[in-house]
Scaffold this active site. Sequence first.
Site, mmCIF file in Angstrom:
data_model
loop_
_atom_site.group_PDB
_atom_site.id
_atom_site.type_symbol
_atom_site.label_atom_id
_atom_site.label_comp_id
_atom_site.label_asym_id
_atom_site.label_seq_id
_atom_site.Cartn_x
_atom_site.Cartn_y
_atom_site.Cartn_z
ATOM 1 N N CYS A 22 0.833 -1.206 0.000
ATOM 2 C CA CYS A 22 0.000 0.000 0.000
ATOM 3 C C CYS A 22 0.866 1.253 0.000
ATOM 4 C CB CYS A 22 -0.918 0.015 1.224
ATOM 5 S SG CYS A 22 -2.090 -1.353 1.290
ATOM 6 N N ASP A 432 22.636 7.844 25.196
ATOM 7 C CA ASP A 432 22.638 9.174 25.797
ATOM 8 C C ASP A 432 23.319 9.048 27.163
ATOM 9 O OD1 ASP A 432 21.846 11.886 26.400
ATOM 10 O OD2 ASP A 432 20.294 11.018 27.673
ATOM 11 N N ASP A 635 16.360 13.787 23.016
ATOM 12 C CA ASP A 635 16.694 12.531 22.335
ATOM 13 C C ASP A 635 15.630 12.115 21.322
ATOM 14 O OD1 ASP A 635 19.043 12.122 23.907
ATOM 15 O OD2 ASP A 635 17.778 11.427 25.547
#
Length: 748
Positions: A22, A432, A635
């Site tokens: 699709c 992080d 982040d």
Amino acid sequence: MKTEETSAELRLSISGMRCAGCVNTVENALAAVDGVTSVSVNFADHSALVKGHADSEALTQAVKDAGYDAAIMEGLEDISEQEEQELQRYRKLIKKASAAGIFGALLMLAEYLSWLPEIGSRAGQWFWPEIALITLSILVYSGWHFYSGAIKSLSLGQANMDTLIALGTGSAWLYSCIVIDYSGTLPSLAKHAYFEAAVVIVAFINLGTALETLARGKTSSAIRQLIGLQPRTARVVRNGEEMDIPIEQVGLGETLRVRPGEKIAVDGVLLEGHSTLDESMLTGEPLPVEKMVGSQVVAGTINQTGSFLFQATRIGRDTALAQIIKSVRQAQSSKPEIARLADKISSVFVPAVVAISVLTFLIWLAFGPDPSLGYAFVTSMTVLVIACPCALGLATPISVMVAVGRAAQSGILIRKGDALQTAGKLSCVILDKTGTVTEGKPVVSTIEAIGDYSEEQVLQLAASIESGSEHPLAAAILTAAENKRIKLEKVKKFDAVAGHGVTARINEQSIAFGNKALMVEKGIKFDRHNNRLEELSALGQTPMLLAVEDKIAGIIAVSDPIKTDSAQAVQAMKNQGLRIIMVTGDNQITADAIARQAGITEVRAQVLPQDKAAVVKDLQQQGEIVGMVGDGINDAPALAQADVGLAIGTGTDVAIESADVVILQGSLLKVPEVIELSKATVINIKQNLFGAFFYNTISIPVAAGLLYPVFGVLLNPMIAGAAMAMSSVTVVTNANRLRWTKFGNSNK
């Protein structure tokens, strides 16, 4: 009526997409519109990002002409509307699955209990035609989207899941009708109706699609959370008067007032006043930042203490917050979707089955016994019927569901099923720092007494003077004093020196507490302590000096400590062959100190939010399959850009909503567990797909009549029923093995 035209880019909400095929159809339809320069369709949140200068009505009409529905997305209200559309789609699929499933189950039960009249009998002559009509109405209600999808796919010369479902269920219904009408001329072994099989297949597929829709979640929630960071109104100063106006009416160069506790409306420069701002949404760092005249302020950050005036320098789409929102949207749209394994198999399997069916018809017509046409039709139709495995609709969803449940037992929330297919392929993991590798909460890490003072006295004086301070590190010092049950002294003549520290009088003595700049300003000598201050800084700590009567009495350092299991988790990921990189907005010295403690060798410091996503993209262009682990709003773009985004559950809602996986307990040890579970799940899905097709595939030769010349076996309906049942039992049983997956670093 004048239509709106796009300027640079436009987002559309697309409804009706069900598979990877699709996505290609919608992209091709939009790309064909005049003025379109590029198109990116995001299957995850059913949206499309169109760039160029095209008529908006032409874009929506092109999508509708391709068989889908579309609407222009603008603002928060459209996000809410999109979420409501997804919820309505889920409810509609459940209704369709229920209608088909209940009727199919009742029919199967009645047949099992021999309550149904025989085909061709007097009672059967009125009963079975009515069942055929009811079945047809249910197929139209519950499965029309499959048939329309198959037609669209065939018109493009493609074959997908819709094609297989439409052929199988349509053939089952048509064949059953022919059995009813021509039961007297058909071979006795072929006198069986497959109405219940047709509706049960549709029920299973609809249920699987509904569960996938639900599991996908509200992918626009990350954007909603980000937009929610910006206030709806702003207080501007015009002609000497302060007034609240909608944020859309704020102009460049305007002067705005911000009071304690309020969010910054637009980006700007501080003109008058002094305060501390919570900028964690931008930097990820937990410590508030002091702002003075000339300091930059950013939209979405929170003013904590003082009131100030600032001048707007960036508004609307140009603010840092708007750029973060744009980064998240672009990353989500550009993330390549993993093609469904079932669709890949179907693209080859469907044409092969159709070819076998046609070949079977021709062989029986040419060489079969009388009535050759009857035998030819029965065998060719039953090939199509037996080839459509009802377990196919369960093959992937059931493995994902079981794996998601197993992950939840271990404190891992899988938000997107595709993550389970990708996590096991990761080659690089970005971590992080603050709140991910570290605790994310500053604590007193060092107390050193100098001269005749004790550590307790140093902490008592520091906590006493900080009790009236707005200094970002005051809370950590006060908490340390509270934990040691130290009684605070009364403070007189308190004075905060912006950016340097605080001074006061305690017990008739002058006290100064702050950084080296404060000591220099007050003329207090500290040269012999310089080496120690540098050592503490190299360890990732923030040292402060305490002076009593202009003499250094002690040093207190505050730090964000590493989590107890971070080093173990990093080693576990290294053992899996992963490249580990720590990326942070913090300074290089602190970043290197934390990295050494965690066993990380690659570090990138002072990286801004939009640059974090660029780091991920750069690694992807180098051929790395990247996982991103973070917990802050800063982040979010990187989490969305990564092949797999893993959010720490103790972090912000925006980070969680941008991620594919949420680690609820905040432990990095869960990252290698996700990778292990991913590998097990992919293997399980492939096994399920094999099981879903195996019994049906080996039955195709029987359906084609291969055994008839030797054994006189055409197709016993029990074979078809057994094949479908066995494939379902095999898939469900195999998927449940994931419940007992053992992790290398966990006893769970």
